[in-house]
Write a protein that holds these residues in place. Structure first.
Motif, short mmCIF file in Angstrom:
data_model
loop_
_atom_site.label_atom_id
_atom_site.label_comp_id
_atom_site.label_asym_id
_atom_site.label_seq_id
_atom_site.Cartn_x
_atom_site.Cartn_y
_atom_site.Cartn_z
N UNK A 216 -68.93 12.40 -76.29
CA UNK A 216 -67.90 11.80 -77.15
C UNK A 216 -67.67 12.67 -78.38
N UNK A 217 -68.22 13.87 -78.38
CA UNK A 217 -68.31 14.70 -79.58
C UNK A 217 -67.50 15.99 -79.49
N UNK A 218 -67.30 16.60 -80.66
CA UNK A 218 -66.61 17.89 -80.73
C UNK A 218 -67.12 18.66 -81.96
N UNK B 70 -67.85 19.40 -76.05
CA UNK B 70 -67.32 19.58 -77.39
C UNK B 70 -68.00 20.70 -78.16
N UNK B 71 -68.45 21.74 -77.43
CA UNK B 71 -69.09 22.86 -78.07
C UNK B 71 -70.60 22.74 -78.17
N UNK B 72 -71.17 21.66 -77.63
CA UNK B 72 -72.63 21.54 -77.62
C UNK B 72 -73.24 22.71 -76.85
N UNK B 73 -72.54 23.16 -75.82
CA UNK B 73 -73.02 24.33 -75.07
C UNK B 73 -73.24 25.51 -76.00
N UNK B 74 -72.28 25.76 -76.90
CA UNK B 74 -72.40 26.86 -77.86
C UNK B 74 -73.58 26.65 -78.79
N UNK B 75 -73.76 25.40 -79.25
CA UNK B 75 -74.85 25.10 -80.16
C UNK B 75 -76.22 25.31 -79.54
N UNK B 76 -76.37 24.88 -78.29
CA UNK B 76 -77.67 25.05 -77.61
C UNK B 76 -77.95 26.52 -77.34
#
Length: 400
Positions: free
Chosen positions: A137-139, A251-257
């Motif tokens: 549900x995030x971005x 929502x970009x969690x991939x980038x954060x991890x």
């Protein structure tokens, strides 16, 4: 006869286990004594923890209280597999199912609770963590997740950023001083079927923003903010994630991890099929029955039927897919090991009627498939029998 049942859940209706049970009932109406092996599967989204915990003996659940997408407390479920491997569904802490329609707002929703789940897995001694990141549900680019692990994101005045994708516009500096050091010693596997980059026309905001409640104006703002976030990551930490395949997942969690946890992106279905030993189960199998709620052109991009189909094809095992509905481009899956598709809808009915009768419809479809296979088997045996009789008669007459 040995049949493998490996179907995804029918989203919003039946879990992978409920689908498999219904298929088994239909099969046994025709072949009562057939050997059936049910392999729970998912693609990194809803049902991932259940599929891996219940599909691996000796695994267990852990429940923890974390911050939900809007910061309010929710109870999230994670799995611990043999070897102390943690399994997390980000949607359990930061997902769409946790919000009502009028609560959707990617400007303020956060992945903080997902970071708390990662920290809980570290506290339980996990040195390897599998994270399914479907259904977010995030971005926020994974900023909330990183904050929960001790990373500080500051604006130009030195103030910590608040929650949500809207806050990224104010990002000025990133401080890793207090990051949980255990994360550097932990193998993080990101399970996702999403290959989108972080920004741009195919990025997180523009592709997935609408389903999270973003208007066109908000989508442009979110995309601009993620672009700024990527620039600060590159300038301050030397991490260039903007165009990394899959960085836009969740929502970009991939980038954060990737940036803060040294995460490695894997197609969710492939990792799950490895962990559940599908290849081993396929040995000596005669048929695989797979499926999902809807099959269409998107199914070739890491969805369960195609993942199962490719592995079965390598073992020369035929695959039949039972689905809730068939969309445009569904026939593309025939190039990936799926041999036939059967829609469970047997007559005109409303969506609500179909949802209320899913178990019965799946069971009936499985029964019909087995009856068709039985007819084909009988026909094939009769052809062989007639051929053998003709050959015998020929040689008998010839020898006379």
């Amino acid at each position: 006869m040995k049949i493998i049942i490996a179907s995804d859940s029918f989203k919003g209706s039946h879990t992978t286990f409920e689908v498999a049970d219904a298929i088994e009932k239909g099969v046994r109406k025709v072949k009562e004594n057939v050997k059936i092996i049910k392999v729970p599967v998912a693609d990194g989204g809803e049902g991932t923890v259940d599929a891996l915990v219940l599909g691996n003996e000796g695994s267990r659940y852990e429940e923890i209280e974390v911050a939900g997408p809007l910061g309010t407390k929710v109870t999230a479920k994670m799995g611990i597999l043999k070897g102390n491997v943690g399994v997390i569904e980000m949607a359990s802490a930061s997902g769409l199912p946790l919000l009502k329609k009028d609560e959707l707002n990617p400007l303020v929703t956060t992945t903080y609770g997902t970071g708390q789940m990662i920290k809980a897995a570290l506290d339980l001694g996990c040195e390897k963590i599998l994270i399914g990141i479907g259904g977010s549900a995030t971005n926020d680019g994974g900023v909330g997740m990183a904050q929960a692990l001790g990373v500080s994101f500051k604006d130009k005045y030195g103030k910590e950023l608040g929650f949500g994708g809207g806050e990224l516009a104010h990002l000025h500096d990133i401080d890793l001083t207090d990051i949980d050091e255990r994360i550097r010693r932990t193998e993080i596997i990101i399970m996702s079927d999403v290959t989108n980059p972080l920004c741009g026309n195919n990025g997180a905001s523009k592709v997935f923003g609408p389903q999270k409640g973003a208007t066109e104006e908000v989508i442009e703002e979110l995309d601009k903010n993620l672009n700024h976030y990527a620039t600060v990551l590159r300038e301050k930490l030397g991490k260039d994630v903007k165009n990394v395949v899959g960085a836009g997942a969740a929502g970009g969690l991939g980038a954060g991890i990737i940036a803060f946890c040294n995460g490695i992106l894997h197609p969710g279905i492939e990792k799950i099929l490895d962990v559940t030993d599908l290849n081993l189960h396929l040995e000596d199998a005669d048929l695989v029955i797979t499926g999902e709620g809807r099959i269409d052109y998107q199914s070739v991009y890491g969805k369960v039927p195609v993942g199962v189909g490719k592995r079965a094809e390598d073992k020369n095992v035929p695959v039949v897919a039972i689905v809730g509905s068939i969309g445009d481009g569904a026939t593309e899956v025939y190039a990936y090991g799926v041999d036939a598709i059967f829609d469970i809808i047997s007559k005109p009915m409303t969506l609500n009627e179909a949802m209320d009768s899913v178990s019965t419809l799946i069971e009936q479809t499985a029964e019909n498939i087995m009856r068709l296979i039985g007819i084909v088997d009988v026909k094939a045996k009769n052809v062989t029998k007639n051929k053998n009789e003709k050959e015998a008669l020929f040689y008998e007459n010839g020898s006379a």
